[in-house]
Design an enzyme around this catalytic site. Sequence first.
Site, PDB file in Angstrom:
ATOM      1  N   HIS A   1       0.815  -1.197   0.000  1.00  0.00           N
ATOM      2  CA  HIS A   1       0.000   0.000   0.000  1.00  0.00           C
ATOM      3  C   HIS A   1       0.858   1.261   0.000  1.00  0.00           C
ATOM      4  O   HIS A   1       1.939   1.283   0.590  1.00  0.00           O
ATOM      5  CB  HIS A   1      -0.910   0.022   1.235  1.00  0.00           C
TER       6      HIS A   1
ATOM      7  N   LYS B   1       4.694   6.431   7.928  1.00  0.00           N
ATOM      8  CA  LYS B   1       4.225   5.458   8.915  1.00  0.00           C
ATOM      9  C   LYS B   1       5.374   5.054   9.833  1.00  0.00           C
ATOM     10  O   LYS B   1       6.533   4.990   9.403  1.00  0.00           O
ATOM     11  CB  LYS B   1       3.681   4.198   8.242  1.00  0.00           C
TER      12      LYS B   1
ATOM     13  N   TYR C   1       0.431   0.932  13.693  1.00  0.00           N
ATOM     14  CA  TYR C   1       1.204   1.872  12.900  1.00  0.00           C
ATOM     15  C   TYR C   1       0.637   3.270  13.028  1.00  0.00           C
ATOM     16  O   TYR C   1      -0.550   3.510  12.854  1.00  0.00           O
ATOM     17  CB  TYR C   1       1.406   1.449  11.449  1.00  0.00           C
TER      18      TYR C   1
ATOM     19  N   ASP D   1      -6.391  -6.188  -2.524  1.00  0.00           N
ATOM     20  CA  ASP D   1      -4.976  -6.479  -2.761  1.00  0.00           C
ATOM     21  C   ASP D   1      -4.810  -7.511  -3.873  1.00  0.00           C
ATOM     22  O   ASP D   1      -3.873  -7.433  -4.672  1.00  0.00           O
ATOM     23  CB  ASP D   1      -4.310  -6.972  -1.481  1.00  0.00           C
TER      24      ASP D   1
END
Length: 203
Positions: A60, A70, A130, A167
Amino acid sequence: MEPLSIDGAWLYTPRVHADPRGAFLEAFRASDLREAAGLRLDLAQLNCSVSGRGVLRGVHFADVPPGQAKYVMCVSGAVLDVVVDVRAGSPTFGRWEAVRLDDETRRGLYIAEGLGHAFLALSDGATVLYACSQPYAPGREHGIHPLDPAVGIGWPLEGEPLLSDKDAAAPTLEEALAAGLLPDYGVCAARHRTPPTTDGHAA
């Protein structure tokens, strides 16, 4: 803090203080990131993902600007966490690097704006936290297929991984490049190295 081979990715190994009660660690220090890498992470959202063994999430990335940096930690279990350079024009375009994040070493991974991120759960109940510099915005989120043979991520798979429908339908890196979906390396590099202003925000 130590740099990975991909510009904008840094691995943090904390000092864990253990005694008969358990353990304590500083999982993230903004000053360490700033002093080692000249980077900053302004927290806008904190995500928690729980996955069964064999779940594969990613790859991603978000549009830049604004991008989404992140800081990733596995607080329970273990994952193989992967950074992919999806920035068009980058000298390491298409390269990936993997690190094991788990509840023993307590390491964390900083991923700058424009880099792709994915992970494979190596244990049942792998719990990943995250911290994100920008909130989730569906219209700015994209992905590339985690099993793209041209990227060739070395996932330690035991059978077929479990992917989300999104995905599984993601384009290859080459298809994403042709469609103009990938972040520009120059824009990303300038953005994540912008020094803070006196009010504490990026210029």
